[in-house]
Scaffold this active site. Structure first.
Site, PDB file in Angstrom:
ATOM      1  N   LYS A   1      13.191 -15.358  -9.083  1.00 47.36           N
ATOM      2  CA  LYS A   1      13.008 -14.327 -10.125  1.00 47.36           C
ATOM      3  C   LYS A   1      12.050 -14.836 -11.184  1.00 47.36           C
ATOM      4  CE  LYS A   1      14.167 -11.614  -8.734  1.00 47.36           C
ATOM      5  NZ  LYS A   1      14.690 -11.121  -7.549  1.00 47.36           N
TER       6      LYS A   1
ATOM      7  N   TRP B   1      -2.736  -2.803  -1.684  1.00 50.70           N
ATOM      8  CA  TRP B   1      -2.391  -4.223  -1.780  1.00 50.70           C
ATOM      9  C   TRP B   1      -3.274  -4.886  -0.724  1.00 50.70           C
ATOM     10  CZ3 TRP B   1      -0.411  -8.235   1.205  1.00 50.70           C
ATOM     11  CH2 TRP B   1       0.097  -9.340   0.493  1.00 50.70           C
TER      12      TRP B   1
ATOM     13  N   GLU C   1       8.397 -15.207  -9.827  1.00 48.79           N
ATOM     14  CA  GLU C   1       7.644 -13.990  -9.508  1.00 48.79           C
ATOM     15  C   GLU C   1       7.272 -13.176 -10.739  1.00 48.79           C
ATOM     16  OE1 GLU C   1      11.430 -11.532  -7.592  1.00 48.79           O
ATOM     17  OE2 GLU C   1       9.469 -11.159  -6.786  1.00 48.79           O
TER      18      GLU C   1
ATOM     19  N   LYS D   1       6.125  -4.350  -3.591  1.00 51.40           N
ATOM     20  CA  LYS D   1       7.567  -4.168  -3.404  1.00 51.40           C
ATOM     21  C   LYS D   1       7.983  -4.234  -1.943  1.00 51.40           C
ATOM     22  CE  LYS D   1      11.699  -2.958  -4.859  1.00 51.40           C
ATOM     23  NZ  LYS D   1      12.455  -4.005  -5.568  1.00 51.40           N
TER      24      LYS D   1
ATOM     25  N   CYS E   1       0.852  -1.191   0.000  1.00 51.51           N
ATOM     26  CA  CYS E   1       0.000   0.000   0.000  1.00 51.51           C
ATOM     27  C   CYS E   1       0.885   1.238   0.000  1.00 51.51           C
ATOM     28  CB  CYS E   1      -0.934   0.093   1.196  1.00 51.51           C
ATOM     29  SG  CYS E   1      -2.105  -1.244   1.274  1.00 51.51           S
TER      30      CYS E   1
ATOM     31  N   ARG F   1       4.022  -0.389  -4.781  1.00 51.09           N
ATOM     32  CA  ARG F   1       3.737  -0.856  -3.425  1.00 51.09           C
ATOM     33  C   ARG F   1       2.410  -1.606  -3.340  1.00 51.09           C
ATOM     34  NH1 ARG F   1       7.062   2.044   0.234  1.00 51.09           N
ATOM     35  NH2 ARG F   1       5.770   1.327   1.930  1.00 51.09           N
TER      36      ARG F   1
ATOM     37  N   GLU G   1      17.735 -17.868  -6.059  1.00 52.81           N
ATOM     38  CA  GLU G   1      17.401 -16.528  -6.527  1.00 52.81           C
ATOM     39  C   GLU G   1      16.892 -16.566  -7.976  1.00 52.81           C
ATOM     40  OE1 GLU G   1      16.739 -13.937  -5.191  1.00 52.81           O
ATOM     41  OE2 GLU G   1      16.915 -12.366  -6.679  1.00 52.81           O
TER      42      GLU G   1
ATOM     43  N   HIS H   1      17.182 -37.677  -4.375  1.00 55.90           N
ATOM     44  CA  HIS H   1      16.469 -38.196  -3.204  1.00 55.90           C
ATOM     45  C   HIS H   1      14.964 -37.965  -3.308  1.00 55.90           C
ATOM     46  CE1 HIS H   1      20.183 -39.253  -1.237  1.00 55.90           C
ATOM     47  NE2 HIS H   1      20.677 -38.089  -1.625  1.00 55.90           N
TER      48      HIS H   1
ATOM     49  N   ASN I   1      -1.826   2.528   5.453  1.00 57.06           N
ATOM     50  CA  ASN I   1      -0.925   1.443   5.084  1.00 57.06           C
ATOM     51  C   ASN I   1      -0.596   0.680   6.359  1.00 57.06           C
ATOM     52  OD1 ASN I   1       1.122  -0.200   4.146  1.00 57.06           O
ATOM     53  ND2 ASN I   1       2.654   1.428   4.107  1.00 57.06           N
ATOM     54  N   GLY I   2      -0.856  -0.620   6.365  1.00 56.84           N
ATOM     55  CA  GLY I   2      -0.563  -1.424   7.560  1.00 56.84           C
ATOM     56  C   GLY I   2      -1.731  -2.335   7.874  1.00 56.84           C
TER      57      GLY I   2
END
Ligand code: M6R
Length: 603
Positions: free
Chosen positions: A480, A74, A483, A598, A2, A28, A476, A499, A98-99
């Site tokens: 990438k 978000w 996402e 983000k 947000c 965000r 990583e 295994h 935001n929160g």
């Protein structure tokens, strides 16, 4: 997670500032967006589901206004919809938030019993109704905000307008980021500086528990209703630094910025050879062990750091996922250094881990990109990565800057404990100078990675395998890819595949295999042969010195040799560009992948 923005003043039209700020904050959150603004003597609210562009086309940005607040969401409580989007208005109070309000259910029941009727499913509307109730009781906004802080549990950055005073904007913060920025007879609030950078670069950061009363020519900050003074900062970057500058996506621009970012991040520590490194970095010798705590890519950078610090610094290092660290039994004390790695410096789990580490008596070191962010301010020591503003949700340049600093920490410990020879130090310093050119040489091969991407972009499963640091890079690379391209992908330690997971390898399953470490290269190659003989299409990523013609791979990416301490910074480049090209071929929203944001400021 947000984004919020607010404006008060006559220099600009509030609606223009809000929309431009929201466009900059869209990384965000991009489920929905909304604004509240005062037109004449009336407060108006406009909201739309989806991107800021939907909101922008639904409003007339030329409507004159001197006061407004905006929000890009978000979703946490309630689906992404017009009704759940912010701003929320109850009685005389309008807010953007935001929160997460953790005790919102109890508060909601209490307010319902007092006759409040809620329209949305959000915790934010509850916060708004509580503010309105407290304001009805006190008729004083300062008192309202102090009482609100006592009643509410959770995280919040709030922008608030009260119908009784359209000459004032209020801002309140607890554990979600909020800055106040200063213009000439006009002031702003925002979740971060880039949101308002085209208007001003002067700002203060509100700390937890502080609030501010903002008019067009005055900002007064309070803690416990007492006026407090704050130091004004100047943001270093320019407005251009947060533009795409001709690149198709921010992610691509940020990948291509890595040679410069590397130079900026190492410069301070190596400008006078190894002496500056020893002088500027903290004394790591006093710690018996190190914990690196982080999330997502920052945690993957930590795994590379672990391997390097253990090998060169001879100190045991554990890497912990911050959201796990905060709820597990911990064996840490003053002899443990806790390193928090975070681009944003606002990640809720990492911030909570920092607080726990401090309670346990540990020294804390933040490796942080955003100046003055919450984790930076709370850490005992901060080493800043110099990646500049990172806008794409998928991190690239900030991740490699984190590895750069962790490599320098490994080198620092090795030097101060005299575990490394003068010759090796010389070789590393010379490689540090050469590295930007080597990174550039890999960037220049973008079109080669595109050809490989064309062969695998329509697959449903892609595997990454490697050992040691190469395995950390697999994690990583796989993240990438997931996402931004939405392809299911797994990273496996090459020796572990047999295994169980090898059962998933079928004819033409793509396997990206990383082999950069000479001492274990033969072992990894054996594992690659195991998947190849089960039909996998192997993309081998290897170094010049290990490069040889063979039939155990289908495609090959060769990266320059460098010192082991720096190798990961080269290996990651083709992985980033491969994911980028695959996502592009799949027409994905590369800079703003679905469901993500983000800065993850919720648990
Ligand atoms: O701001 P932080 O570095 O603390 O963020 C941590 C993760 O949320 C972040 O690295 C995330 O995994 C990225 N989207 C990965 O590209």
């Amino acid at each position: 997670m947000c984004g919020i923005v607010g404006y008060i003043g006559k220099k600009y039209n509030a609606l223009n500032v809000l929309i431009s700020g929201l466009e900059r904050l869209e990384y965000r959150g991009y489920d929905s967006a909304g604004i509240a603004y005062v037109e004449g003597k009336t407060l108006k609210i406009e909201k739309e589901k989806g991107k800021i562009s939907n909101l922008k086309s639904a409003i007339d940005v030329n409507i004159p206004s001197n006061l407004g607040i905006g929000h890009t969401r978000w979703a946490t409580h309630g689906i992404a919809s017009k009704i759940n989007s912010h701003p929320h208005k109850v009685g005389k109070i309008t807010i953007v938030h935001n929160g997460i309000i953790e005790n919102y259910e109890d508060l909601k029941n209490e307010l319902i019993n007092n006759g409040v009727k809620f329209k949305s499913e959000t915790d934010t509307e509850v916060a708004c109704a509580l503010l309105n109730k407290l304001y009805e009781d006190t008729n004083d906004m300062n008192e309202t905000l102090c009482l609100f802080q006592k009643r509410v549990k959770g995280t919040y950055a709030l922008g608030i307008i009260c119908d009784d005073d359209y000459n004032t904007l209020y801002a309140l913060k607890n554990k979600s980021p909020l800055i106040i920025a200063f213009g000439e007879n006009e002031n702003y609030i925002a979740s971060d500086v880039p949101a308002i950078l085209e208007f001003t670069n002067k700002y203060i950061t509100l700390n937890d528990g502080e609030f501010a009363k903002i008019t067009e020519n005055k900002v007064t900050c309070y803690k416990d209703n007492e006026v407090i003074n704050k130091k004004i900062n100047e943001f270093e970057g320019s407005a251009e630094s947060i533009e795409k500058n001709g690149y198709e996506h921010f992610m691509l621009k940020e990948i291509f910025e890595q040679p410069e970012v590397f130079k900026k991040t190492v410069f301070k520590y190596t400008e006078n050879g190894i002496k500056s490194l020893i002088k500027i970095m903290p004394d790591f010798k006093k710690y018996k062990s190190i914990k690196i705590v982080a999330c997502g890519s920052a945690m993957h950078a930590g795994i590379v750091g672990k391997s390097l610090i253990e090998e060169y610094g001879n100190i045991p290092v554990d890497v912990e996922i911050a959201s796990e660290f905060r709820y597990k039994k911990l064996f840490i004390d003053k002899d443990t250094l806790v390193i928090l790695v975070s681009q944003s410096g606002e990640t809720a789990d990492t911030l909570a881990a920092l607080e726990i580490a401090k309670e346990k008596g540990c020294d804390t070191l933040g490796i942080i990109n955003v100046l003055e962010s919450s984790i930076a301010r709370s850490s005992d020591i901060v080493l800043y990565t110099k990646a500049g503003s990172e806008i794409a949700v998928a991190t690239t340049k900030a991740y490699s800057a984190q590895i750069t600093l962790l490599s320098l920490i490994a080198l620092n410990i090795a030097c101060s404990k005299k575990l490394i020879s003068e010759d090796e130090i010389k070789e590393i310093l010379s490689e540090i100078k050469n590295l930007p050119i080597k990174i550039q040489s890999l960037l220049d091969k973008k079109d080669d990675y595109k050809e490989i991407a064309k062969k695998i972009y329509n697959k449903n499963n892609i595997f990454f395998i490697g050992r040691d640091i190469d395995y950390a890079l697999c994690m990583e690379g796989s993240l990438k890819l997931k996402e931004i391209s939405y392809i299911n992908s797994q990273a496996y330690a090459a020796g572990e595949l047999k295994h169980g997971t090898i059962s998933l390898i079928e004819e033409n399953t793509p396997v990206i295999a990383i082999v950069t470490n000479e001492s274990i290269s033969e072992k990894t190659i054996s594992n690659i042969k195991e998947v190849k003989s089960r039909g996998a299409d192997v993309v081998l990523v290897t170094t010049e010195s290990l490069n040889k013609e063979s039939d155990f791979y289908n495609e090959k990416i060769v990266i320059p040799n460098t010192h082991k301490l720096l190798q990961a910074l080269l290996t990651v480049i083709p992985l980033q560009l491969l994911s980028y090209e695959i996502a592009k071929l799949r027409n994905c929203n590369i800079d703003k992948p679905k469901n993500l944001a983000k800065s993850v400021t919720v648990e």
